[in-house]
Design a protein around this motif. Structure first.
Motif, PDB file in Angstrom:
ATOM      1  N   PHE A  15       0.823  -0.986  -0.020  1.00 57.71           N
ATOM      2  CA  PHE A  15       0.107  -0.089   0.001  1.00 57.71           C
ATOM      3  C   PHE A  15       0.929   1.412   0.056  1.00 57.71           C
ATOM      4  O   PHE A  15       1.892   1.162   0.248  1.00 57.71           O
ATOM      5  CB  PHE A  15      -0.905  -0.114   1.422  1.00 57.71           C
ATOM      6  CG  PHE A  15      -1.767  -1.168   1.355  1.00 57.71           C
ATOM      7  CD1 PHE A  15      -2.985  -1.134   0.955  1.00 57.71           C
ATOM      8  CD2 PHE A  15      -1.341  -2.389   2.152  1.00 57.71           C
ATOM      9  CE1 PHE A  15      -3.873  -2.481   1.021  1.00 57.71           C
ATOM     10  CE2 PHE A  15      -1.969  -3.381   2.191  1.00 57.71           C
ATOM     11  CZ  PHE A  15      -3.225  -3.474   1.769  1.00 57.71           C
ATOM     12  N   TRP A  16       0.219   2.459  -0.524  1.00 55.81           N
ATOM     13  CA  TRP A  16       0.856   3.736  -0.233  1.00 55.81           C
ATOM     14  C   TRP A  16      -0.069   4.781  -0.039  1.00 55.81           C
ATOM     15  O   TRP A  16      -1.443   4.460  -0.012  1.00 55.81           O
ATOM     16  CB  TRP A  16       1.797   4.141  -1.490  1.00 55.81           C
ATOM     17  CG  TRP A  16       0.882   4.502  -2.739  1.00 55.81           C
ATOM     18  CD1 TRP A  16       0.054   3.614  -3.614  1.00 55.81           C
ATOM     19  CD2 TRP A  16       0.559   5.833  -3.000  1.00 55.81           C
ATOM     20  NE1 TRP A  16      -0.422   4.348  -4.583  1.00 55.81           N
ATOM     21  CE2 TRP A  16      -0.388   5.799  -4.334  1.00 55.81           C
ATOM     22  CE3 TRP A  16       0.675   7.037  -2.621  1.00 55.81           C
ATOM     23  CZ2 TRP A  16      -0.740   6.718  -4.996  1.00 55.81           C
ATOM     24  CZ3 TRP A  16       0.234   8.061  -3.225  1.00 55.81           C
ATOM     25  CH2 TRP A  16      -0.858   8.210  -4.402  1.00 55.81           C
ATOM     26  N   ALA A  17       0.385   5.700   0.721  1.00 52.09           N
ATOM     27  CA  ALA A  17      -0.679   6.670   1.378  1.00 52.09           C
ATOM     28  C   ALA A  17      -0.030   7.949   1.049  1.00 52.09           C
ATOM     29  O   ALA A  17       0.905   8.375   1.267  1.00 52.09           O
ATOM     30  CB  ALA A  17      -0.845   6.452   2.647  1.00 52.09           C
ATOM     31  N   GLU A  18      -1.049   8.951   1.153  1.00 50.23           N
ATOM     32  CA  GLU A  18      -0.768  10.569   0.859  1.00 50.23           C
ATOM     33  C   GLU A  18      -1.711  11.266   2.012  1.00 50.23           C
ATOM     34  O   GLU A  18      -2.616  10.920   2.360  1.00 50.23           O
ATOM     35  CB  GLU A  18      -1.187  10.964  -0.408  1.00 50.23           C
ATOM     36  CG  GLU A  18      -2.406  10.614  -0.857  1.00 50.23           C
ATOM     37  CD  GLU A  18      -2.744  11.091  -2.297  1.00 50.23           C
ATOM     38  OE1 GLU A  18      -2.168  12.095  -2.660  1.00 50.23           O
ATOM     39  OE2 GLU A  18      -3.269  10.373  -2.982  1.00 50.23           O
ATOM     40  N   GLN A  28       4.841   4.425   2.343  1.00 48.59           N
ATOM     41  CA  GLN A  28       4.271   3.022   1.619  1.00 48.59           C
ATOM     42  C   GLN A  28       4.426   2.215   2.843  1.00 48.59           C
ATOM     43  O   GLN A  28       5.236   2.272   3.673  1.00 48.59           O
ATOM     44  CB  GLN A  28       4.980   2.855   0.523  1.00 48.59           C
ATOM     45  CG  GLN A  28       6.706   2.535   0.347  1.00 48.59           C
ATOM     46  CD  GLN A  28       7.070   1.428   1.027  1.00 48.59           C
ATOM     47  OE1 GLN A  28       6.254   0.327   0.803  1.00 48.59           O
ATOM     48  NE2 GLN A  28       8.036   1.207   1.849  1.00 48.59           N
ATOM     49  N   GLY A  29       3.956   0.775   2.752  1.00 49.08           N
ATOM     50  CA  GLY A  29       4.104  -0.176   3.496  1.00 49.08           C
ATOM     51  C   GLY A  29       3.445  -1.487   2.650  1.00 49.08           C
ATOM     52  O   GLY A  29       2.842  -1.571   1.959  1.00 49.08           O
ATOM     53  N   GLU A  30       4.313  -2.523   3.408  1.00 50.25           N
ATOM     54  CA  GLU A  30       3.778  -3.630   2.718  1.00 50.25           C
ATOM     55  C   GLU A  30       2.266  -4.351   3.338  1.00 50.25           C
ATOM     56  O   GLU A  30       1.708  -5.151   2.735  1.00 50.25           O
ATOM     57  CB  GLU A  30       4.941  -4.969   3.163  1.00 50.25           C
ATOM     58  CG  GLU A  30       6.161  -4.703   2.286  1.00 50.25           C
ATOM     59  CD  GLU A  30       6.035  -4.698   0.832  1.00 50.25           C
ATOM     60  OE1 GLU A  30       5.346  -5.546   0.490  1.00 50.25           O
ATOM     61  OE2 GLU A  30       6.377  -3.995   0.193  1.00 50.25           O
ATOM     62  N   ARG A  33      -0.746  -2.376   8.459  1.00 57.56           N
ATOM     63  CA  ARG A  33      -0.070  -2.116   9.912  1.00 57.56           C
ATOM     64  C   ARG A  33       1.094  -1.276   9.619  1.00 57.56           C
ATOM     65  O   ARG A  33       1.424  -0.230  10.383  1.00 57.56           O
ATOM     66  CB  ARG A  33       0.065  -3.516  10.857  1.00 57.56           C
ATOM     67  CG  ARG A  33       0.899  -3.020  12.231  1.00 57.56           C
ATOM     68  CD  ARG A  33       1.078  -4.413  12.920  1.00 57.56           C
ATOM     69  NE  ARG A  33       0.099  -4.219  14.042  1.00 57.56           N
ATOM     70  CZ  ARG A  33      -0.217  -5.004  14.959  1.00 57.56           C
ATOM     71  NH1 ARG A  33       0.300  -6.305  14.787  1.00 57.56           N
ATOM     72  NH2 ARG A  33      -0.879  -4.827  15.804  1.00 57.56           N
ATOM     73  N   GLU A  34       1.885  -1.819   8.919  1.00 60.97           N
ATOM     74  CA  GLU A  34       3.323  -1.222   8.549  1.00 60.97           C
ATOM     75  C   GLU A  34       3.116   0.376   8.022  1.00 60.97           C
ATOM     76  O   GLU A  34       3.794   1.350   8.465  1.00 60.97           O
ATOM     77  CB  GLU A  34       4.316  -1.870   7.660  1.00 60.97           C
ATOM     78  CG  GLU A  34       5.509  -1.136   7.192  1.00 60.97           C
ATOM     79  CD  GLU A  34       6.190  -2.050   6.148  1.00 60.97           C
ATOM     80  OE1 GLU A  34       7.377  -1.284   5.812  1.00 60.97           O
ATOM     81  OE2 GLU A  34       5.739  -3.106   5.702  1.00 60.97           O
ATOM     82  N   LEU A  35       1.930   0.507   7.176  1.00 61.61           N
ATOM     83  CA  LEU A  35       1.700   1.927   6.674  1.00 61.61           C
ATOM     84  C   LEU A  35       1.048   2.793   7.595  1.00 61.61           C
ATOM     85  O   LEU A  35       1.609   3.742   7.619  1.00 61.61           O
ATOM     86  CB  LEU A  35       0.714   1.498   5.475  1.00 61.61           C
ATOM     87  CG  LEU A  35       0.087   2.592   4.984  1.00 61.61           C
ATOM     88  CD1 LEU A  35       1.363   3.313   3.783  1.00 61.61           C
ATOM     89  CD2 LEU A  35      -0.988   2.434   3.857  1.00 61.61           C
TER      90      LEU A  35
END
Length: 66
Positions: A15-18, A28-30, A33-35
Motif C-alpha cells: 500500500f501507499w498513502a498520502e 508506503q508499507g507492505e 499495520r506497517e503503513l
C-alpha cells in the motif's frame, strides 16, 4: 491533531498513502499495520521540517507532539 490520509493499493503489492493536508507527505508499507506506522513517521518528519513558506492561503502549521 487529526489528519486524514488516503490509502491506495500499490500495483506491485502493498500500500501507499498520502496526506492531502501536507503537500508531498507520502509513504508506503507492505501491510496496513506497517503503513500506519510509516504514515505517523512521515507526518512527524514533514512537520519537523515545515517552514512558514509552505503555508497555503493563510493556513498555519503548528507543531504537535504525537
Amino acid at each position: 491533531m487529526k489528519l486524514k490520509a488516503i490509502i491506495h493499493k500499490a500495483d506491485e503489492g502493498g500500500f501507499w498513502a498520502e496526506v492531502p493536508a501536507l503537500p508531498g507527505c507520502v509513504t508506503q508499507g507492505e501491510t496496513l499495520r506497517e503503513l500506519r506506522v510509516n504514515i505517523k513517521e512521515a507526518i512527524e518528519g514533514w512537520l519537523s521540517v515545515a517552514s512558514p513558506q509552505q503555508n497555503l492561503a493563510g493556513d498555519q502549521i503548528i507543531e504537535i507532539a504525537v
